[in-house]
Scaffold this active site. Structure first.
Site, PDB file in Angstrom:
ATOM      1  N   VAL A  14     -12.421   6.111  12.029  1.00 22.10           N
ATOM      2  CA  VAL A  14     -12.283   4.788  12.391  1.00 22.10           C
ATOM      3  C   VAL A  14     -11.827   3.901  13.676  1.00 22.10           C
ATOM      4  O   VAL A  14     -12.943   3.272  14.455  1.00 22.10           O
ATOM      5  CB  VAL A  14     -12.100   3.446  11.324  1.00 22.10           C
ATOM      6  N   ARG A  45       0.366   9.408  13.403  1.00 19.98           N
ATOM      7  CA  ARG A  45       1.160   9.851  13.306  1.00 19.98           C
ATOM      8  C   ARG A  45       1.492  10.775  13.496  1.00 19.98           C
ATOM      9  O   ARG A  45       2.760  11.557  13.727  1.00 19.98           O
ATOM     10  CB  ARG A  45       0.506  10.101  11.654  1.00 19.98           C
ATOM     11  N   VAL A 132     -16.010  -3.631   3.554  1.00 20.61           N
ATOM     12  CA  VAL A 132     -17.064  -4.012   2.818  1.00 20.61           C
ATOM     13  C   VAL A 132     -18.020  -3.101   3.793  1.00 20.61           C
ATOM     14  O   VAL A 132     -18.920  -3.769   4.143  1.00 20.61           O
ATOM     15  CB  VAL A 132     -17.000  -5.019   2.145  1.00 20.61           C
ATOM     16  N   GLY A 134     -19.567  -0.753   4.811  1.00 19.03           N
ATOM     17  CA  GLY A 134     -19.387  -0.422   6.485  1.00 19.03           C
ATOM     18  C   GLY A 134     -19.563  -0.924   7.560  1.00 19.03           C
ATOM     19  O   GLY A 134     -19.505  -2.105   7.547  1.00 19.03           O
ATOM     20  N   GLY A 187     -16.185  12.817   7.004  1.00 22.37           N
ATOM     21  CA  GLY A 187     -15.584  11.118   7.961  1.00 22.37           C
ATOM     22  C   GLY A 187     -15.662   9.936   6.284  1.00 22.37           C
ATOM     23  O   GLY A 187     -15.693   8.873   7.020  1.00 22.37           O
ATOM     24  N   LYS A 205     -14.475  -3.169  -3.092  1.00 23.05           N
ATOM     25  CA  LYS A 205     -15.079  -3.840  -2.127  1.00 23.05           C
ATOM     26  C   LYS A 205     -15.915  -5.612  -3.044  1.00 23.05           C
ATOM     27  O   LYS A 205     -15.714  -6.070  -2.752  1.00 23.05           O
ATOM     28  CB  LYS A 205     -16.396  -2.999  -1.918  1.00 23.05           C
TER      29      LYS A 205
HETATM   30  P1  NAP Z   1      -7.706   8.751   9.186  1.00 26.06           P
HETATM   31  O1  NAP Z   1      -8.962   9.192   9.440  1.00 26.06           O
HETATM   32  O2  NAP Z   1      -6.955   9.490   7.572  1.00 26.06           O
HETATM   33  O3  NAP Z   1      -7.431   6.854  10.513  1.00 26.06           O
HETATM   34  C1  NAP Z   1      -5.913   7.149   9.869  1.00 26.06           C
HETATM   35  C2  NAP Z   1      -5.152   6.993  11.470  1.00 26.06           C
HETATM   36  O4  NAP Z   1      -4.162   6.238  11.064  1.00 26.06           O
HETATM   37  C3  NAP Z   1      -5.115   8.065  11.491  1.00 26.06           C
HETATM   38  O5  NAP Z   1      -4.936   8.275  13.150  1.00 26.06           O
HETATM   39  C4  NAP Z   1      -3.206   8.577  11.985  1.00 26.06           C
HETATM   40  O6  NAP Z   1      -2.662   9.062  12.377  1.00 26.06           O
HETATM   41  C5  NAP Z   1      -2.820   7.312  11.303  1.00 26.06           C
HETATM   42  N1  NAP Z   1      -1.781   6.846  10.557  1.00 26.06           N
HETATM   43  C6  NAP Z   1      -1.798   6.955   9.225  1.00 26.06           C
HETATM   44  N2  NAP Z   1      -0.264   6.692   8.939  1.00 26.06           N
HETATM   45  C7  NAP Z   1       0.522   6.107  10.137  1.00 26.06           C
HETATM   46  C8  NAP Z   1       1.872   5.448  10.735  1.00 26.06           C
HETATM   47  N3  NAP Z   1       2.726   6.042   9.671  1.00 26.06           N
HETATM   48  N4  NAP Z   1       2.318   5.594  11.860  1.00 26.06           N
HETATM   49  C9  NAP Z   1       0.880   5.546  12.819  1.00 26.06           C
HETATM   50  N5  NAP Z   1      -0.412   5.763  12.878  1.00 26.06           N
HETATM   51  C10 NAP Z   1      -0.652   6.139  11.498  1.00 26.06           C
HETATM   52  O7  NAP Z   1      -8.722   6.979   8.737  1.00 26.06           O
HETATM   53  P2  NAP Z   1      -9.937   6.584   8.870  1.00 26.06           P
HETATM   54  O8  NAP Z   1     -11.482   6.817   7.698  1.00 26.06           O
HETATM   55  O9  NAP Z   1     -10.440   6.459   9.914  1.00 26.06           O
HETATM   56  O10 NAP Z   1     -10.048   4.935   7.801  1.00 26.06           O
HETATM   57  C11 NAP Z   1      -9.089   4.632   8.018  1.00 26.06           C
HETATM   58  C12 NAP Z   1      -9.327   2.843   7.442  1.00 26.06           C
HETATM   59  O11 NAP Z   1     -10.309   2.202   7.651  1.00 26.06           O
HETATM   60  C13 NAP Z   1      -9.082   2.803   5.907  1.00 26.06           C
HETATM   61  O12 NAP Z   1      -7.780   1.901   5.018  1.00 26.06           O
HETATM   62  C14 NAP Z   1      -9.990   3.528   4.891  1.00 26.06           C
HETATM   63  O13 NAP Z   1     -10.592   3.003   3.688  1.00 26.06           O
HETATM   64  C15 NAP Z   1     -10.907   2.138   5.703  1.00 26.06           C
HETATM   65  N6  NAP Z   1     -12.321   2.467   6.418  1.00 26.06           N
HETATM   66  C16 NAP Z   1     -12.627   3.404   6.218  1.00 26.06           C
HETATM   67  C17 NAP Z   1     -14.378   4.077   6.416  1.00 26.06           C
HETATM   68  C18 NAP Z   1     -14.905   5.720   6.979  1.00 26.06           C
HETATM   69  O14 NAP Z   1     -15.769   5.728   6.597  1.00 26.06           O
HETATM   70  N7  NAP Z   1     -13.935   6.373   6.775  1.00 26.06           N
HETATM   71  C19 NAP Z   1     -15.466   3.003   6.444  1.00 26.06           C
HETATM   72  C20 NAP Z   1     -14.564   1.607   6.305  1.00 26.06           C
HETATM   73  C21 NAP Z   1     -13.456   1.652   6.201  1.00 26.06           C
HETATM   74  P3  NAP Z   1      -3.244  10.755  12.918  1.00 26.06           P
HETATM   75  O15 NAP Z   1      -4.375  10.466  13.269  1.00 26.06           O
HETATM   76  O16 NAP Z   1      -1.859  11.204  13.853  1.00 26.06           O
HETATM   77  O17 NAP Z   1      -2.955  11.125  10.875  1.00 26.06           O
HETATM   78  N1  HSE Z   2     -14.702   5.926   1.392  1.00 32.40           N
HETATM   79  C1  HSE Z   2     -16.024   4.815   1.820  1.00 32.40           C
HETATM   80  C2  HSE Z   2     -16.916   4.790   1.374  1.00 32.40           C
HETATM   81  C3  HSE Z   2     -16.040   4.334   2.849  1.00 32.40           C
HETATM   82  O1  HSE Z   2     -17.621   6.483   0.734  1.00 32.40           O
HETATM   83  O2  HSE Z   2     -17.882   4.540   1.435  1.00 32.40           O
HETATM   84  C4  HSE Z   2     -16.338   3.642   3.593  1.00 32.40           C
HETATM   85  O3  HSE Z   2     -15.777   2.167   3.238  1.00 32.40           O
END
Ligand code: NAP
Ligand code: HSE
Length: 445
Positions: A14, A45, A132, A134, A187, A205
């Site tokens: 994201v 991280r 919630v 997307g 993703g 959600k």
């Molecule tokens: P992700 O790809 O795992 O990204 C997480 C990021 O946070 C990474 O860049 C990671 O660093 C960084 N991070 C983790 N722990 C850290 C720390 N202690 N200090 C600094 N940086 C840290 O996850 P994502 O899919 O983007 O999701 C992020 C959020 O959005 C979550 O809450 C998820 O539920 C929400 N979300 C995701 C989606 C989706 O479709 N993916 C949709 C809606 C909502 P590194 O890159 O170095 O590992």
């Molecule tokens: N893992 C979640 C999904 C990301 O599949 O809907 C979006 O919130």
């Protein structure tokens, strides 16, 4: 032009999408808002990680504290996920009076009340459109678009991963584990993906939507939650032959006329059902035709009637679009000094209650595996009749030779507790060869 400096915590799926979208459409947004968005720092991280979106090294740090504390950073964007460090990040920012944008539904589900109170206490705001569904602006719909309505029904396909898996299992006969691996690669899935598969992400959600729609904070422990792990290709096939599609549904329904003496919610005449479970959706219903990673939310208001919102429910760009919407609101609020124009959550219903699932009335599809001999149906029917549960149809699909055969029962409205107890008795019959499969049938009334 006024500039708002962003401190992003998280530069993954994201975070990378938000960086890329601001690069692409930042100038357009600035011309529309009269404020420009500038990404000043990004905490990650691992500085050495290879990233699909190339984040400039000069912006990166591993120290989120320094990003939050940076006096030049006006707005914090929490995109790291999880509930422990993320809670610390959000609280630290709010305490400094900095508004926060988050996509983290797990965080809000677990700590929403505390975080909303902190935002109010420190005179700032918390924005969560991306948490919630997307790219669908459903939070704005409930808080602004439908503000003049009482919400009587809300049905949502709110987990992209589960919908993607169910769609491919139905359309291609694909294998569960292989499709899940694709959802992770694209993703869509959470870390760990059990949050998706076991229904918890949809429950987070659905709880947020239920709370917004009904004005009291729904405790996540009160949300009856089932995932899709037990859904087999066999049930998807039988459901199809009966004219249904299986979808993981978040349901929020006002249930009126609860006058039962023994109700767990006392003497209230109405309460809300808040639940997540796989359901048989009639193929003629629009939600049966929401496929792949798409989400859809049907909201019924007492003034407007039925409304429907559809779009990509997960993935980099869809989620980035929702984050950008919050960034625009936050930037405008900073520009105009209206930090609390729309507070994150306003509790206004003192008497709200969630109806325990045992008291919810549903219709059901039941698949039994039984010995193929006379008298078996009669025993099953006797157990259901004793529990006052009516069978609307019995189907024994053809083409199943052998000692055990599948039998499908379609069951009329019955309370969930009665159904659960009756199926436990049915399972004890020697002629029933494996645990009964029960899936609710949704009629959207
Ligand atoms: P992700 O790809 O795992 O990204 C997480 C990021 O946070 C990474 O860049 C990671 O660093 C960084 N991070 C983790 N722990 C850290 C720390 N202690 N200090 C600094 N940086 C840290 O996850 P994502 O899919 O983007 O999701 C992020 C959020 O959005 C979550 O809450 C998820 O539920 C929400 N979300 C995701 C989606 C989706 O479709 N993916 C949709 C809606 C909502 P590194 O890159 O170095 O590992
Ligand atoms: N893992 C979640 C999904 C990301 O599949 O809907 C979006 O919130």
């Amino acid at each position: 032009m006024q500039q708002v400096n962003l401190g992003m915590i998280g530069g993954g799926t994201v975070g990378g999408g938000v960086y890329e979208a601001i690069r692409r459409n930042g100038a357009l947004m600035a011309s529309r808002l009269g404020v420009s968005l500038n990404i000043r720092r990004i905490a990650v991280r691992d500085l050495k990680k290879a990233r699909a979106v190339n984040l400039p090294a000069r912006l990166l740090t591993t120290d989120w504290h320094s990003v939050v504390a940076d006096p030049e950073v006006n707005l914090i964007v929490e995109l790291m996920g999880g509930t422990t460090t993320a809670r610390q990040v959000v609280l630290a920012a709010l305490k400094l009076g900095k508004p926060v944008v988050t996509a983290n539904k797990a965080l809000l589900s677990a700590h929403g009340e505390e975080l909303f109170a902190a935002a109010q206490q420190h005179g700032t705001n918390l924005y969560y459109e991306a948490s919630v569904a997307g790219g669908i602006p459903i939070i704005k719909v409930l808080r602004e678009g439908l503000i003049g309505n009482r919400i009587t029904r809300l049905f949502g396909i709110v987990n992209g991963t589960c919908n993607y898996i169910l769609t491919r299992m139905k359309d291609e006969g694909a294998d569960f584990a292989a499709v899940l691996a694709d959802a992770q690669r694209l993703g869509y899935a959470e870390t760990p993906p059990d949050l998706d598969i076991d229904g918890h992400d949809a429950a987070h959600k659905t709880g947020i939507l239920a709370s917004l729609a009904h004005g009291f904070w729904v405790n996540p422990r009160q949300i009856h939650t089932e995932g899709i792990r037990s859904i087999s290709r066999q049930d998807i096939g039988f459901a199809g032959k009966l004219g249904y599609t299986i979808r993981l549904l978040g349901c929020v329904k006002v249930v009126n006329g609860i006058r039962r003496k023994k109700s767990a919610i006392g003497n209230r005449q109405s309460a809300i059902q808040v639940s997540v479970y796989p359901a048989l959706v009639p193929n003629s219903h629009v939600l049966a035709n929401v496929n792949g990673v798409f989400n859809a939310v049907l909201v019924r208001g007492d003034v407007v009637g039925d409304t429907l919102y559809y779009g990509r429910g997960a993935g980099q760009d869809a989620t980035a679009s929702a984050v950008l919407s919050d960034l625009a609101d936050a930037a405008l609020d900073l520009k105009c000094g209206t930090k609390n124009r729309i507070p994150p959550f306003v509790p206004h219903e003192r008497d709200g209650a969630v109806l325990p699932m045992d008291e919810v009335v549903s219709r059901y599809y039941v698949r039994l595996t039984v010995e193929d001999r006379p008298g078996v149906f009669a025993k099953i029917a006797a157990i259901l009749a004793k529990a006052r549960i009516g069978i609307s149809s019995i189907i024994q699909p053809e083409g199943h030779a052998g000692e055990s055969v599948p039998v499908i029962l379609m069951i009329h409205d019955a309370p969930n507790a009665a159904m659960r107890r009756a199926l436990a008795s049915v399972a004890m019959l020697p002629a029933v060869k494996s645990p009964p499969v029960m899936i609710r049938v949704e009629s959207f009334e």
